[in-house]
Design a protein around this motif. Structure first.
Motif, PDB file in Angstrom:
ATOM      1  N   GLY A  47      43.812  78.959  30.787  1.00 51.84           N
ATOM      2  CA  GLY A  47      44.730  78.162  29.987  1.00 51.84           C
ATOM      3  C   GLY A  47      45.939  78.959  29.555  1.00 51.84           C
ATOM      4  N   PRO A  48      46.752  78.362  28.718  1.00 54.75           N
ATOM      5  CA  PRO A  48      47.992  79.014  28.304  1.00 54.75           C
ATOM      6  C   PRO A  48      47.775  80.366  27.623  1.00 54.75           C
ATOM      7  CG  PRO A  48      47.684  76.929  27.121  1.00 54.75           C
ATOM      8  CD  PRO A  48      46.603  77.032  28.137  1.00 54.75           C
ATOM      9  N   GLU A  49      46.670  80.525  26.906  1.00 55.55           N
ATOM     10  CA  GLU A  49      46.410  81.806  26.240  1.00 55.55           C
ATOM     11  C   GLU A  49      46.225  82.923  27.260  1.00 55.55           C
ATOM     12  OE1 GLU A  49      42.647  79.712  27.094  1.00 55.55           O
ATOM     13  OE2 GLU A  49      44.483  79.061  26.093  1.00 55.55           O
ATOM     14  N   ASP A  50      45.656  82.594  28.419  1.00 51.61           N
ATOM     15  CA  ASP A  50      45.497  83.591  29.481  1.00 51.61           C
ATOM     16  C   ASP A  50      46.852  83.978  30.069  1.00 51.61           C
ATOM     17  OD1 ASP A  50      42.536  83.713  29.560  1.00 51.61           O
ATOM     18  OD2 ASP A  50      42.724  81.622  30.187  1.00 51.61           O
ATOM     19  N   VAL A  51      47.702  82.991  30.272  1.00 55.43           N
ATOM     20  CA  VAL A  51      49.047  83.268  30.800  1.00 55.43           C
ATOM     21  C   VAL A  51      49.845  84.092  29.794  1.00 55.43           C
ATOM     22  CG1 VAL A  51      51.207  82.253  31.639  1.00 55.43           C
ATOM     23  CG2 VAL A  51      49.017  81.147  32.184  1.00 55.43           C
ATOM     24  N   ARG A  78      48.086  71.758  31.624  1.00 49.96           N
ATOM     25  CA  ARG A  78      47.733  72.246  30.287  1.00 49.96           C
ATOM     26  C   ARG A  78      48.562  73.453  29.858  1.00 49.96           C
ATOM     27  NH1 ARG A  78      43.370  74.591  30.524  1.00 49.96           N
ATOM     28  NH2 ARG A  78      42.873  74.362  32.733  1.00 49.96           N
ATOM     29  N   SER A  79      49.102  74.184  30.805  1.00 49.63           N
ATOM     30  CA  SER A  79      49.759  75.454  30.479  1.00 49.63           C
ATOM     31  C   SER A  79      51.284  75.406  30.502  1.00 49.63           C
ATOM     32  CB  SER A  79      49.293  76.538  31.472  1.00 49.63           C
ATOM     33  OG  SER A  79      47.897  76.690  31.417  1.00 49.63           O
ATOM     34  N   TYR A  80      51.849  74.464  31.219  1.00 48.38           N
ATOM     35  CA  TYR A  80      53.291  74.465  31.479  1.00 48.38           C
ATOM     36  C   TYR A  80      54.132  74.601  30.202  1.00 48.38           C
ATOM     37  CZ  TYR A  80      57.715  73.309  33.747  1.00 48.38           C
ATOM     38  OH  TYR A  80      58.997  73.352  34.220  1.00 48.38           O
ATOM     39  N   LEU A  84      56.227  77.895  28.720  1.00 50.41           N
ATOM     40  CA  LEU A  84      57.549  77.742  29.345  1.00 50.41           C
ATOM     41  C   LEU A  84      58.592  78.711  28.803  1.00 50.41           C
ATOM     42  CD1 LEU A  84      59.434  76.242  31.285  1.00 50.41           C
ATOM     43  CD2 LEU A  84      59.787  74.541  29.485  1.00 50.41           C
ATOM     44  N   GLU A  85      58.750  78.789  27.519  1.00 47.91           N
ATOM     45  CA  GLU A  85      59.808  79.628  26.934  1.00 47.91           C
ATOM     46  C   GLU A  85      59.416  81.092  26.870  1.00 47.91           C
ATOM     47  OE1 GLU A  85      62.892  78.583  26.322  1.00 47.91           O
ATOM     48  OE2 GLU A  85      62.231  76.617  27.062  1.00 47.91           O
ATOM     49  N   GLU A  86      58.124  81.370  26.682  1.00 47.34           N
ATOM     50  CA  GLU A  86      57.667  82.738  26.431  1.00 47.34           C
ATOM     51  C   GLU A  86      57.446  83.572  27.682  1.00 47.34           C
ATOM     52  OE1 GLU A  86      57.429  83.893  23.304  1.00 47.34           O
ATOM     53  OE2 GLU A  86      58.105  81.927  22.616  1.00 47.34           O
ATOM     54  N   LYS A  87      57.138  82.936  28.813  1.00 46.66           N
ATOM     55  CA  LYS A  87      56.710  83.709  29.986  1.00 46.66           C
ATOM     56  C   LYS A  87      57.681  83.606  31.172  1.00 46.66           C
ATOM     57  CE  LYS A  87      53.591  85.976  29.987  1.00 46.66           C
ATOM     58  NZ  LYS A  87      53.408  87.356  29.443  1.00 46.66           N
TER      59      LYS A  87
END
Length: 155
Positions: A47-51, A78-80, A84-87
């Motif tokens: 999920g986004p926390e992993d990214v 779920r992750s987009y 988006l702004e941070e990665k």
């Protein structure tokens, strides 16, 4: 020097796709890689926390009806927006296990990655047609390349 994290998000529903994922992991865990942690998850568990905690990402998917797997699409859904702004600029790579030619799958993932503004470190690998043992060497090299790039601050 602080450790870096390589995230591998790979859909592996068959023996062959599990072998590809394991080959990527083997490469990423090569003995010469000193300062890279590997986080490998199936798309439905990632999920986004992993990214957010990753310094690079390898995506792996099957070709399903000319598109990425539903599991990888779910991961992106779920992750987009949360990442988006941070990665932006996240180094990424993709491999596709395609029964046909993989072009629709590649186009779909490339479109999402373009929207996320992630950076391709190499062209996507498409393992197409009948199974070939050479797929495993290419997958292992992908894992090694990504981990070595992180370990040596190439990206």
């Amino acid at each position: 020097m602080s450790s870096k994290t390589l995230l591998i998000v790979a859909h592996a529903p068959s023996d062959n796709t599990r072998a590809l994922r394991e080959a990527v992991l083997r490469g990423a865990r090569h003995g010469d890689i000193e300062d890279v942690e590997i986080n490998c998850k199936p798309p439905l568990e990632a999920g986004p926390e992993d990214v957010m905690s990753a310094d690079a990402i390898i995506l792996g998917t099957t070709e399903n009806l000319g598109y990425m797997s539903g599991a990888l699409k779910d991961f992106f859904d779920r992750s987009y927006y949360p990442v988006l702004e941070e990665k932006q600029g996240l180094p990424c790579a993709l491999y596709i296990r395609a029964g046909m030619d993989g072009t629709g799958t590649r186009r779909a993932v490339e479109s999402i990655v373009t929207g996320l503004r992630w950076n391709w470190v190499q062209s996507p690998l498409t393992f197409k047609g009948d199974w070939q043992d050479s797929f495993l060497q290419q997958a292992e090299e992908l894992g090694l390349y990504m981990a070595a790039g992180l370990d040596n601050s190439v990206f």
